[in-house]
Design an enzyme around this catalytic site. Structure first.
Site, PDB file in Angstrom:
ATOM      1  N   GLU A   1      20.025 -21.269  81.381  1.00 24.27           N
ATOM      2  CA  GLU A   1      20.550 -19.713  81.021  1.00 24.27           C
ATOM      3  C   GLU A   1      21.904 -19.636  81.405  1.00 24.27           C
ATOM      4  O   GLU A   1      22.576 -19.832  82.646  1.00 24.27           O
ATOM      5  CB  GLU A   1      19.877 -18.673  81.637  1.00 24.27           C
ATOM      6  CG  GLU A   1      20.437 -17.154  81.271  1.00 24.27           C
ATOM      7  CD  GLU A   1      19.672 -16.009  81.740  1.00 24.27           C
ATOM      8  OE1 GLU A   1      18.201 -16.047  81.929  1.00 24.27           O
ATOM      9  OE2 GLU A   1      20.329 -15.228  82.161  1.00 24.27           O
TER      10      GLU A   1
ATOM     11  N   GLU B   1      14.441 -16.432  87.649  1.00 26.12           N
ATOM     12  CA  GLU B   1      15.087 -16.120  88.697  1.00 26.12           C
ATOM     13  C   GLU B   1      14.548 -15.436  89.984  1.00 26.12           C
ATOM     14  O   GLU B   1      15.112 -14.653  90.692  1.00 26.12           O
ATOM     15  CB  GLU B   1      16.506 -15.125  88.279  1.00 26.12           C
ATOM     16  CG  GLU B   1      17.206 -15.886  87.119  1.00 26.12           C
ATOM     17  CD  GLU B   1      18.282 -14.919  86.721  1.00 26.12           C
ATOM     18  OE1 GLU B   1      18.200 -13.641  86.807  1.00 26.12           O
ATOM     19  OE2 GLU B   1      19.128 -15.369  85.825  1.00 26.12           O
TER      20      GLU B   1
END
Length: 663
Positions: A249, A173
């Protein structure tokens, strides 16, 4: 002709029509359903369970045709930094130190492989050790160094544990770097790791897909585009790349029945809406303290190793609706030829076994309010009870019956939910059958049999055992002590450098990391309960002689720690410090700026000091080596964890931890 039209109208009013047909070809390859351990320290309490109990928990997660039966285990490549619920130990704290006994992800991957030799393994970094960036604060400044660090993790997994890593990511991320991705691909190839596929970039689809379309070398380097929390959608450019698309995810939702509904909906609709062929849950198992971020956001819950208690939550059995009937390498059927949306809400997907050609159909009718995930927001929609008429064509025309498994997550009469119940068979006549579908239902229909719901009895829940003590002698070196949850820094069992001590808990991170979130000048590890107010605790401390690097060093014992995770740097509590600058002090915060009291005292390095605090109501008494230095100091109210830590990144030692009272 008019009669035929009238009959068709009547049938359509009774039940919607769905075709399951492989005669025009199969859809994309199914890559599996998985869970993520890490990002961070989400499995921290799991290794502290007894072998007997942890074997049951691991069966529930990984054993084929039993409970969750996961296909993919994704783990954090530990980087010594805070990564959501704690820190995970790196295999290389420093450039010249390579150690594959640190951390617990090696153990977890090994146990998963014992149960399912075909499980896929996927590694992804959050934080990086500082040395990787050579002072730049970026893992991309020296791409060959970072690639070498990752290669060592992959080859170490194989050399030490015989674990073959299948997939590797870039930086969770955070912004990706195309030069680094291409460098990593070359490094993998040069190390004879051509089989390891790169997943990029574990963020959104947009940036990486745009660059892949513009850069042919980058396109060759990347095998899979992985996005987080895509809301079941992928963008046009991602689909244009022709790459496999994954929700690498997803979920991250409290694991009650609504959480199970979230998981059911996205497992189907990530494919139906977004053409994603794998979905991975953050997290695998919620095995971290209540009071840390995202409590119970796992497929199941195991937070009491001292009692042996664990909870088998609904998402375990929602997983089973897909995982127990499929394997990576199977094929989806295309949307409108076996997969799609149901007319009155919900979705269905069909998968075909790549070897046996068995057919599995997974259907969900989850309503809006009973399937909300933590992110992203879910637009309103309606689901109604419905009849569905399926017609099997192509190679499925000769199927006579389908084995049926059902989960009813919510009931109008408010009876308890039912998960993964075997309900006999559905008869197929001339390729056709009709089923009734209530709202908030999950159903699997398959030509396969041999599935097992899978369950184990759990011990009764108990609070943390008090009194509690640990001299750290019973652990293997480089492991982590039971029940402690590192938030900044990493605390490992090491042989003491002091001649009067044996094994100790030592802080081993030598400097600030390339952080993922919430960096701090201090290190800290937590234990216990976030509800404790009255506490009596002591620990021995040895401060190192590092005056050539740091002018003074200090350590603390603390209680009533208010927070962990990425906000730990702002934690309040009651902290009792000693420092080689020649003082002790008590503060109300980790940063040490909210002073309550202090005093002068000569504190020497390489010397054993016993720190003790006793907190009752709004007062604290503190002692060093049994001698009181502060008595009945006003501290106000508060509650939280017990903790210990240091003023910075150096090898302080902690020994003989004793928790005499806590309530």
């Amino acid at each position: 002709m008019r009669i035929a039209v009238i009959l068709l109208t009547v049938i359509s009013a009774v039940s919607a029509q769905y075709i399951v047909d492989d005669s025009k070809g199969l859809g994309p390859t199914f890559d599996g359903i998985g869970g993520l351990s890490g990002g961070g320290a989400t499995s921290r309490l799991l290794p502290s369970y007894s072998i007997e109990v942890v074997d049951k928990i691991l069966d529930l997660l990984f054993k084929p045709n039993f409970a969750a039966s996961l296909h993919i285990l994704k783990v954090e490549i530990g980087g010594d930094g805070q990564s959501t619920d704690g820190t995970e130990s790196s295999h290389m704290h420093s450039e010249n130190e390579e150690n594959y006994k640190t951390g617990y992800e090696w153990w977890l991957m090994t146990e998963a492989k014992k149960r399912n030799p075909n499980i896929k393994l996927y590694g992804l970094p959050w934080a990086y050790p500082a040395w990787v960036g050579k002072g730049s604060g970026s893992p991309y400044k020296y791409p060959n160094v970072t690639a070498g660090y990752i290669i060592k993790w992959i080859t170490g997994a194989k050399r030490v544990y015989n674990l073959s890593i299948d997939y590797v990511g870039i930086w969770n991320e955070r912004n990706f770097d195309s030069t680094y991705i291409k460098t990593l691909r070359k490094a993998l190839d040069n190390a004879s790791l051509q089989h390891v596929q790169i997943v990029a970039a574990d963020g959104s689809f947009s940036g990486i897909s745009n660059d892949v379309l513009k850069d042919s070398e980058l396109s060759k380097a990347v095998s899979i585009l992985g996005a987080h929390y895509p809301g079941t959608n992928s963008n046009e450019n991602a689909r244009k790349t022709g790459k496999k698309l994954w929700s690498s995810e997803d979920y991250s939702t409290y694991n009650d029945d609504t959480g199970a509904g979230c998981w059911a909906r996205i497992l189907n609709q990530n494919y139906v809406n977004g053409n994603m062929t794998s979905t991975i849950s953050w997290n695998l198992i919620a095995s971290y303290y209540n009071g840390l971020p995202y409590y119970r956001d796992g497929l199941m819950t195991a937070i009491e190793p001292w009692s042996g208690h664990f909870d088998i939550n609904g998402p375990i059995y929602i997983s089973a609706h897909t995982t127990q009937f499929t394997q990576p390498g199977d094929n989806y059927l295309p949307v409108d030829s076996g997969s799609g949306h149901l007319m009155k809400g919900g979705s269905y997907v069909s998968l075909v076994d790549s070897k046996s050609k068995d057919l599995t159909i997974v259907i969900e009718t989850m309503s809006h309010d009973h399937s909300k995930c933590i992110r992203p927001s879910l637009l309103p929609y309606m689901v109604s009870p419905q009849n569905a008429h399926f017609t099997l064509k192509g190679s499925f025309l000769n199927i006579n019956e389908l084995y049926r498994w059902d989960s009813q997550l919510f009931n109008t009469d408010e009876t308890d939910p039912q998960y993964f119940i075997q309900n006999g068979t559905v008869k197929v006549n001339n390729g056709e059958f009709t089923i009734d579908l209530p709202v908030d239902h999950v159903m699997t229909l398959s030509t396969k049999k041999g599935q097992i719901k899978g369950t184990y009895e759990s011990s009764p829940s108990k609070s943390f055992p008090v009194p509690y003590q640990d001299d750290f002698e019973g652990y293997e070196e480089y492991s982590e002590a039971n029940y402690f949850a590192d938030q900044y820094g990493v605390y490992e069992i090491r042989q003491s450098k002091h001649p009067g001590l044996g094994k100790v808990m030592m802080q081993v991170v030598p400097q600030h990391v390339i952080s993922w979130c919430g960096d701090s000048d201090q290190t800290i590890t937590l234990i216990g309960s976030n509800t404790w107010e009255a506490v009596s605790v002591s620990v021995q401390v040895v401060l190192p002689d590092v005056h050539d690097v740091i002018s003074s060093v200090g350590a603390f014992i603390a209680a009533r720690i208010s927070s962990g995770g990425c906000s730990t740097h702002g934690a309040s509590g009651v902290f009792f410090w000693i420092n080689t600058a020649g003082f002790w002090n008590i503060t109300a915060d980790l940063g040490g700026s909210k002073h309550l009291t202090n005093g002068a005292m000569k504190i020497l390095s390489n010397t054993i000091y016993t720190l003790t605090i006793d907190i009752e109501d709004d007062k604290i008494t503190a002692a060093i080596d049994g001698k009181s230095v502060a008595s009945d100091v006003s501290i106000g109210s508060g509650k939280g964890f017990v903790a210990m830590g240091t003023t910075g990144y150096f090898p302080a030692e902690f020994n003989d931890f004793k928790l005499a009272k806590a309530s």
